[in-house]
Design a protein around this motif. Structure first.
Motif, PDB file in Angstrom:
ATOM      1  N   GLU A  86     -14.125   1.618 -14.094  1.00  0.00           N
ATOM      2  CA  GLU A  86     -15.582   1.752 -14.178  1.00  0.00           C
ATOM      3  C   GLU A  86     -16.069   1.303 -15.551  1.00  0.00           C
ATOM      4  O   GLU A  86     -15.421   1.580 -16.562  1.00  0.00           O
ATOM      5  CB  GLU A  86     -15.993   3.218 -13.948  1.00  0.00           C
ATOM      6  CG  GLU A  86     -15.648   3.764 -12.570  1.00  0.00           C
ATOM      7  CD  GLU A  86     -16.563   3.256 -11.457  1.00  0.00           C
ATOM      8  OE1 GLU A  86     -17.630   2.703 -11.774  1.00  0.00           O
ATOM      9  OE2 GLU A  86     -16.200   3.420 -10.282  1.00  0.00           O
TER      10      GLU A  86
ATOM     11  N   THR B 202     -19.761  -3.778  -6.188  1.00  0.00           N
ATOM     12  CA  THR B 202     -19.597  -4.233  -7.566  1.00  0.00           C
ATOM     13  C   THR B 202     -18.280  -4.963  -7.804  1.00  0.00           C
ATOM     14  O   THR B 202     -18.265  -6.062  -8.368  1.00  0.00           O
ATOM     15  CB  THR B 202     -19.708  -3.015  -8.517  1.00  0.00           C
ATOM     16  OG1 THR B 202     -20.950  -2.361  -8.270  1.00  0.00           O
ATOM     17  CG2 THR B 202     -19.643  -3.443  -9.955  1.00  0.00           C
ATOM     18  N   TYR B 203     -17.156  -4.375  -7.408  1.00  0.00           N
ATOM     19  CA  TYR B 203     -15.872  -4.991  -7.741  1.00  0.00           C
ATOM     20  C   TYR B 203     -15.717  -6.364  -7.094  1.00  0.00           C
ATOM     21  O   TYR B 203     -15.127  -7.270  -7.679  1.00  0.00           O
ATOM     22  CB  TYR B 203     -14.701  -4.063  -7.353  1.00  0.00           C
ATOM     23  CG  TYR B 203     -14.353  -4.050  -5.885  1.00  0.00           C
ATOM     24  CD1 TYR B 203     -13.518  -5.025  -5.322  1.00  0.00           C
ATOM     25  CD2 TYR B 203     -14.855  -3.070  -5.038  1.00  0.00           C
ATOM     26  CE1 TYR B 203     -13.215  -5.004  -3.965  1.00  0.00           C
ATOM     27  CE2 TYR B 203     -14.556  -3.048  -3.696  1.00  0.00           C
ATOM     28  CZ  TYR B 203     -13.735  -4.021  -3.172  1.00  0.00           C
ATOM     29  OH  TYR B 203     -13.443  -4.023  -1.831  1.00  0.00           O
TER      30      TYR B 203
ATOM     31  N   LYS C 109     -10.826  -0.075  -7.307  1.00  0.00           N
ATOM     32  CA  LYS C 109     -10.239  -1.411  -7.465  1.00  0.00           C
ATOM     33  C   LYS C 109     -10.233  -1.858  -8.934  1.00  0.00           C
ATOM     34  O   LYS C 109      -9.446  -2.703  -9.321  1.00  0.00           O
ATOM     35  CB  LYS C 109     -11.024  -2.452  -6.648  1.00  0.00           C
ATOM     36  CG  LYS C 109     -11.224  -2.094  -5.187  1.00  0.00           C
ATOM     37  CD  LYS C 109     -10.005  -2.406  -4.361  1.00  0.00           C
ATOM     38  CE  LYS C 109     -10.292  -2.196  -2.873  1.00  0.00           C
ATOM     39  NZ  LYS C 109      -9.145  -2.476  -2.029  1.00  0.00           N
ATOM     40  N   ARG C 110     -11.187  -1.363  -9.697  1.00  0.00           N
ATOM     41  CA  ARG C 110     -11.321  -1.748 -11.096  1.00  0.00           C
ATOM     42  C   ARG C 110     -11.734  -0.536 -11.912  1.00  0.00           C
ATOM     43  O   ARG C 110     -12.234   0.449 -11.376  1.00  0.00           O
ATOM     44  CB  ARG C 110     -12.409  -2.829 -11.265  1.00  0.00           C
ATOM     45  CG  ARG C 110     -12.011  -4.230 -10.824  1.00  0.00           C
ATOM     46  CD  ARG C 110     -13.226  -5.145 -10.890  1.00  0.00           C
ATOM     47  NE  ARG C 110     -12.901  -6.527 -10.579  1.00  0.00           N
ATOM     48  CZ  ARG C 110     -12.726  -7.476 -11.488  1.00  0.00           C
ATOM     49  NH1 ARG C 110     -12.860  -7.199 -12.773  1.00  0.00           N
ATOM     50  NH2 ARG C 110     -12.430  -8.708 -11.119  1.00  0.00           N
TER      51      ARG C 110
ATOM     52  N   MET D 134     -16.760   0.704  -7.802  1.00  0.00           N
ATOM     53  CA  MET D 134     -15.511  -0.045  -8.018  1.00  0.00           C
ATOM     54  C   MET D 134     -14.491   0.312  -6.936  1.00  0.00           C
ATOM     55  O   MET D 134     -13.507  -0.379  -6.763  1.00  0.00           O
ATOM     56  CB  MET D 134     -14.941   0.268  -9.398  1.00  0.00           C
ATOM     57  CG  MET D 134     -15.792  -0.242 -10.545  1.00  0.00           C
ATOM     58  SD  MET D 134     -16.005  -2.035 -10.531  1.00  0.00           S
ATOM     59  CE  MET D 134     -16.725  -2.268 -12.157  1.00  0.00           C
TER      60      MET D 134
ATOM     61  N   LEU E 103     -17.594  -9.016  -9.042  1.00  0.00           N
ATOM     62  CA  LEU E 103     -16.813  -9.379 -10.228  1.00  0.00           C
ATOM     63  C   LEU E 103     -15.654 -10.308  -9.852  1.00  0.00           C
ATOM     64  O   LEU E 103     -15.372 -11.286 -10.553  1.00  0.00           O
ATOM     65  CB  LEU E 103     -16.285  -8.121 -10.930  1.00  0.00           C
ATOM     66  CG  LEU E 103     -17.352  -7.269 -11.633  1.00  0.00           C
ATOM     67  CD1 LEU E 103     -16.773  -5.912 -12.037  1.00  0.00           C
ATOM     68  CD2 LEU E 103     -17.924  -7.985 -12.851  1.00  0.00           C
ATOM     69  N   ASP E 104     -14.997 -10.010  -8.719  1.00  0.00           N
ATOM     70  CA  ASP E 104     -13.931 -10.901  -8.239  1.00  0.00           C
ATOM     71  C   ASP E 104     -14.469 -12.310  -8.003  1.00  0.00           C
ATOM     72  O   ASP E 104     -13.825 -13.311  -8.342  1.00  0.00           O
ATOM     73  CB  ASP E 104     -13.338 -10.376  -6.920  1.00  0.00           C
ATOM     74  CG  ASP E 104     -12.500  -9.117  -7.101  1.00  0.00           C
ATOM     75  OD1 ASP E 104     -12.163  -8.786  -8.255  1.00  0.00           O
ATOM     76  OD2 ASP E 104     -12.198  -8.453  -6.088  1.00  0.00           O
TER      77      ASP E 104
END
Length: 333
Positions: free
Chosen positions: A211, A180-181, A208-209, A205, A184-185
């Motif tokens: 939730e 997921t993360y 890293k980010r 995540m 998004l990146d």
């Protein structure tokens, strides 16, 4: 003896229940950890006559015990991801061909022929450690696609962006499988308008980010990739099968996998369709380990909306926090 043929040719609920009960008896007899757990609950092998009567081993046992139903040598050890110092799960796999049959058959059931796709994998946190069952599966799918464009991407987002736009614009069917993360990146660097690409998020995540809830996440990803829906994969280190969502976060299981929803107040009873509870997974491909696992995920089942499938669909709503794992304290045996 239960054969892979028995497991992967299940066609209806009656067959599923019959084989699940056979697998239960086999694992009770051959898996010392599981038998001790059943005995702790005072469940005798002969008394189990239905799926609901089968004890589900709490998933934490894979962190503290060798959960194995076979005397054959271990071929692969799959491990869960975790932050430094965390105890990780270990899944000892004595017949990796069962895993291969499971994910290949499931892929075919949900997506058709793998050779129709270029497979692009954006799984940096998995690639950067050893023992990931997801990497094992995706690497095999990349090879099976027989497409020279298929491959893994680590942090080379520019290269992935170019490849994705090029393949999609050429009309090539693409599967973009990403944590997921990292997805998004990717869309923060490039806004896409993809016509021939299926985006499958594998969750996570990984610290890293922050939730965010699934509806918000999928809205962001749909907008960023220019697609109408986001697919998802529901799997874990301790299983040899995956469920898939083809949109809206509603998952379907392959024919040899089912879920039951347990009561959050009483781990040994179940809630009705549409009610939230803990997810118990039956994974019959996991015959050499444990096929009956109580996860730490919360979810709910929906009525069956596919005439060809017997099990109903389900949604994953989140995870128990540690204080909520009632009944899983049976663990300390």
């Amino acid at each position: 003896m239960i054969s892979p043929q028995d497991i992967f040719t299940i066609a209806n609920q009656k067959q599923f229940e019959k084989i699940a009960l056979k697998v239960f008896r086999f694992q009770y007899e051959n898996n010392l950890v599981y038998r001790d757990f059943c005995n702790f609950l005072k469940v005798e092998k002969s008394s189990v006559k239905s799926l609901q009567q089968i004890p589900f081993l709490p998933i934490q046992f894979f962190k503290s015990h060798e959960v194995i139903s076979s005397t054959n040598p271990v071929q692969e050890t799959f491990t869960s991801s975790g932050t430094t110092g965390m105890i990780t799960s270990k899944h000892l796999v004595t017949d990796v061909t069962l895993y291969e049959q499971s994910y290949r058959n499931a892929f075919s059931q949900f997506y058709g022929n793998i050779e129709d796709y270029a497979v692009l994998a954006l799984l940096p946190s998995y690639l950067e450690r050893k023992g990931s069952s997801l990497i094992y599966m995706v690497n095999d799918l990349i090879q099976l696609s027989n497409n020279t464009n298929s491959g893994f991407y680590l942090h080379n987002y520019d290269e992935l962006t170019s490849k994705l736009i090029e393949l999609d614009s050429e009309g090539q069917n693409v599967l973009l499988i990403g944590v997921t993360y990292a997805l998004l990146d990717l869309i923060e660097q490039q806004n896409f308008q993809l016509q021939n690409t299926i985006v499958i998020e594998t969750g996570g995540m990984k610290g890293k980010r922050k939730e965010i809830i699934r509806e918000e996440l999928h809205e962001i990803l749909c907008k960023g990739f220019g697609v109408s829906n986001i697919h998802s994969e529901y799997g874990m280190t301790e299983l040899l099968s995956q469920a898939y969502s083809l949109g809206n976060g509603i998952f379907e299981c392959p024919n040899w996998m089912q879920i039951l929803i347990r009561d959050t107040e009483d781990a040994l009873s179940y809630v009705s369709t549409g009610k939230t509870g803990g997810i118990n997974v039956i994974d019959l491909a996991n015959i050499n380990s444990c096929s009956f696992i109580a996860t730490q995920d919360l979810g709910k089942k929906y009525p069956n909306n596919h005439a060809s499938r017997q099990t109903g669909s389900f949604e994953v709503l989140g995870r128990f926090d540690n204080s909520d794992i009632r009944g899983c304290n049976l663990m300390v045996i």
